[in-house]
Design an enzyme around this catalytic site. Structure first.
Site, PDB file in Angstrom:
ATOM      1  CB  VAL A   1      -0.910   0.033   1.257  1.00  0.00           C
ATOM      2  CG1 VAL A   1      -1.973  -1.020   1.169  1.00  0.00           C
ATOM      3  CG2 VAL A   1      -0.075  -0.120   2.509  1.00  0.00           C
ATOM      4  CB  CYS A   2       0.187   4.760  -1.044  1.00  0.00           C
ATOM      5  SG  CYS A   2      -0.139   4.354  -2.736  1.00  0.00           S
ATOM      6  CB  SER A   3      -0.768   3.634   4.193  1.00  0.00           C
ATOM      7  OG  SER A   3      -1.123   2.278   4.037  1.00  0.00           O
ATOM      8  CG  ASP A   4       5.885   0.880   3.124  1.00  0.00           C
ATOM      9  OD1 ASP A   4       5.774  -0.313   3.365  1.00  0.00           O
ATOM     10  OD2 ASP A   4       6.940   1.520   3.254  1.00  0.00           O
TER      11      ASP A   4
END
Lengths: 172, 153
Positions: B43-46
């Site tokens: 995810v981009c919320s890494d």
């Protein structure tokens, strides 16, 4: 629980009635696929709860991860200086699949913006500071990914669909 | 889990196949140690991608961020290149989880580091620590608050 810092203010782009009781802030990245997925759901929420919510968008470009994220944010802010922030915000998400260096000028043309002014504003220190200021506010507010939502100043633990469900439930 | 006031145990781990990094290398700097379960969360919320973007805020406080997981150096290398990371990821790989255990943040059940943050001051003492639920990226605000507090002390 993380809270929104600073609170919504005159520097923000606000869509909807200022007196609406529910304030939703999104920290978003124009190149993020999850933000793209959230975009029509937010539109849906705005129609469903018209008059009851106001929507605010702050920039949180993950510039190291997404090549066009920062330029996209600058473009939306530059459009804002000609009164077309939301039009550009929507146009970028609708064209996310074909992001490129040239897309933003094309979109600005489509919105009837003064293109010379737009180009200058995209490259201006003022617009850069606005985007960086939004980003810092996100970091300080505990943004941990995009999109991150805040409802009435409190971090919302979930995505756009969770947000719609929560609003639906509280309206019942 | 080690807490505020404890001396941070020194360690030396590989950052790349031929580079070793030790905590002592950073004496005189504040260090942010971010233990995390695994590379490649989809995810981009890494969390590591986020810290990559917030490094400039950390450096205002003379702080270096370091990621640690039990992934191997080759895995870290590929992950780091893929995400364009500009800070070291250390491999707590052999003996597996040794450093995570020394900090009290190893999950024996799944064989991964827990998601935990430590801010270590310039003298090597733990100034702040935080254990996050594994599924939740804790963000950077707690780290910045801790660094700000360090500057005031």
């Amino acid at each position: 629980m993380s809270t929104l810092k600073p609170a919504v203010n005159n520097d923000d782009h606000i869509e909807g009635s200022l007196s609406a009781p529910v304030e939703i802030v999104e920290f978003g990245d124009y190149q993020c696929p999850y933000c793209r997925q959230a975009y029509p759901i937010i539109k849906d929420i705005q129609v469903l709860f018209e008059g009851q919510i106001k929507f605010i968008f702050r920039n949180f470009p993950l510039a190291e991860l997404h090549q066009y994220a920062f330029l996209a944010a600058q473009s939306a802010e530059a459009a804002a200086l000609q009164g077309k922030f939301w039009e550009m915000h929507d146009a970028i998400y609708e064209n996310q699949a074909r992001l490129s260096d040239d897309l933003f000028l094309e979109l600005a043309g489509g919105l009837g913006l003064d293109l010379e002014k737009f180009k200058q504003d995209v490259a201006s220190a003022e617009v850069k500071e606005k985007v960086e200021g939004d980003f810092e506010s996100g970091v300080r507010s505990g943004v941990n990914g995009t999109p991150s939502f805040y409802v009435n100043g409190e971090k919302f633990d979930g995505g756009a669909i969770d947000l719609r469900n929560m609003l639906n439930e509280s309206a019942e | 889990m080690l807490e505020k006031g404890a001396k941070a145990p020194n360690f030396e781990l590989n950052a790349t196949p031929d580079q070793r990094v030790s905590l002592a290398d950073f004496k005189g700097k504040n260090v942010i140690l971010a233990f995390y379960p695994a590379d490649w969360s989809p995810v981009c919320s890494d969390q590591m991608a986020l810290y990559n973007e917030t490094m400039k805020f950390f450096s205002k406080y003379n702080a270096q961020v370091i990621g640690i997981s039990v992934d191997s150096v080759w895995c870290h290398l590929a992950f780091s290149q893929n995400r364009n990371l500009h800070f070291p990821l250390l491999a707590d790989f052999e003996p597996k989880g040794e450093v995570s255990k020394a900090f009290g943040v190893y999950d024996e059940l799944v064989g991964e580091s827990k998601r935990a943050l430590f801010v270590i001051d310039k003298e090597g003492n733990i100034a702040w620590s935080y254990l996050s639920p594994t599924a939740i990226n804790p963000g950077a605000d707690g780290i910045l608050d801790a660094l700000e507090q360090l500057e005031k002390d």
